[in-house]
Each structure stands twice: as structure tokens, then as C-alpha cells.
Enzyme design. Sequence first.
Site, PDB file in Angstrom:
ATOM      1  N   HIS A   1      31.588  11.131   3.518  1.00 31.14           N
ATOM      2  CA  HIS A   1      30.357  10.669   4.136  1.00 31.14           C
ATOM      3  C   HIS A   1      30.695   9.894   5.401  1.00 31.14           C
ATOM      4  CE1 HIS A   1      26.393   8.829   4.624  1.00 31.14           C
ATOM      5  NE2 HIS A   1      25.939   9.660   3.710  1.00 31.14           N
TER       6      HIS A   1
ATOM      7  N   HIS B   1      17.716   0.899  10.272  1.00 31.73           N
ATOM      8  CA  HIS B   1      16.808   2.000   9.914  1.00 31.73           C
ATOM      9  C   HIS B   1      15.950   1.681   8.685  1.00 31.73           C
ATOM     10  CE1 HIS B   1      18.282   4.879  12.827  1.00 31.73           C
ATOM     11  NE2 HIS B   1      19.529   4.683  12.439  1.00 31.73           N
TER      12      HIS B   1
END
Length: 205
Positions: A24, A156
Site C-alpha cells: 500500500h 481528507h
Amino acid sequence: MPRGAKPKLYYNPEMSTHTHPWAHVEKRTRASDVYEHLDRAGLLGSVQVLPGHSASDEELRTVHTQRHIDEVGRMTAAARADPTNRELCEPDGPGGVYYSGHADAAARLACGCVIDAAVGVLQDSKNATATRASPGDKARRRAPPAFAIVRPPGHHAGADPTDGHHAEGFCFYNSVAVAAGVVLASGDAKKVAILDWDVRHGTEP
């Protein structure tokens, strides 16, 4: 504030406990690599290293709803109970935000470090002003700057109170927004300026 006071660097190695069993882009070493580079460069002796604190629900609620906070805690617990369930750990699909058994704890530490940096600079600035020799003193004492090396990131993470999943873009709690919320709630500042410089070198064309 004494002249020559060291800048404050907030970093907690426990943030690296939040990790992913699959490859990731949001790696557990994002913060530790920066910290270790500073150490190798011999720069840590020039700063005051502080571990920060774990952000409380009260602090997080200056921006997020309790529903959002509970959701992060619930999904963290679910990932801890079933860490190999990729569908559970990546609710937005592969490559998006991921949960681990340490997601909530790491995100609270990241948020707490940013809060401490903001609150610390504000308090040091007040102390510096109070201890200045005279209003006309040209050698004005200034508060030392502060910097937080943290992950998971935060900008975010949404504050939308509607139903749905609002941890996005690898972010769980909006650290900078929460730090601003804490400072404003304290009454020590009336306005906070935020510059969000989202550089993604090597990940976009």
C-alpha cells in the site's frame, strides 16, 4: 522565552503500529523514515523532540461528529478481530483508506501531535510577548517554531455529519482542522490560517 530556544519536533514511533498486510502507498514507515533521516543527518540535537498526546473525543469533536469517531473505533476493532479480511479492512476497495487494529490509536496520536504543536506555539508566543524587555525592544523574543512528523495523514477526513464513511484518502481524523478547532475553542485565538500543500511526487502524471 529564552533566546535560542530550540524548535519543537513532535513525533511518536507508536504511529507506525498502524500498518497493512498488503502492499500500500500509505506505508507504516512514512513518518519514521523522515525522523530517522533527521537523526542520521545529526539534526535532532537542534530540536526538542516531544511525543505528543493521544487526541481525546472532546478534542476530535471540535471538527468531527461523535458518529464519525465511533465509526473509526468500530472499524478499527473489526479489523483487529479479523485482520486478514481485506474487504473489511479496505471499505473503499484496494488502494483506498485501510483499517488495522491500531488505526484509531495511531490516528489519535497523529492528531495529538499536531494539536500540541499548534497549542505550544501559541502559548510560547504569549509567554514571549509577556516577558519582552520593553515594547520598543528591537531584539524581540519569538516563540520557537514547531513541526509535527505524523501519519496516518488527516486532511481528507471529512466532518460531514450525514450517514456514510468519512475516513478517506488514508485519513481518519483531520489533524490540522482539529488543531485549529482546539485553539479556537480555547479562546486564545480568533482566527487560524491553514495552508494545505498536498504534494504527491511520483504518484501523478
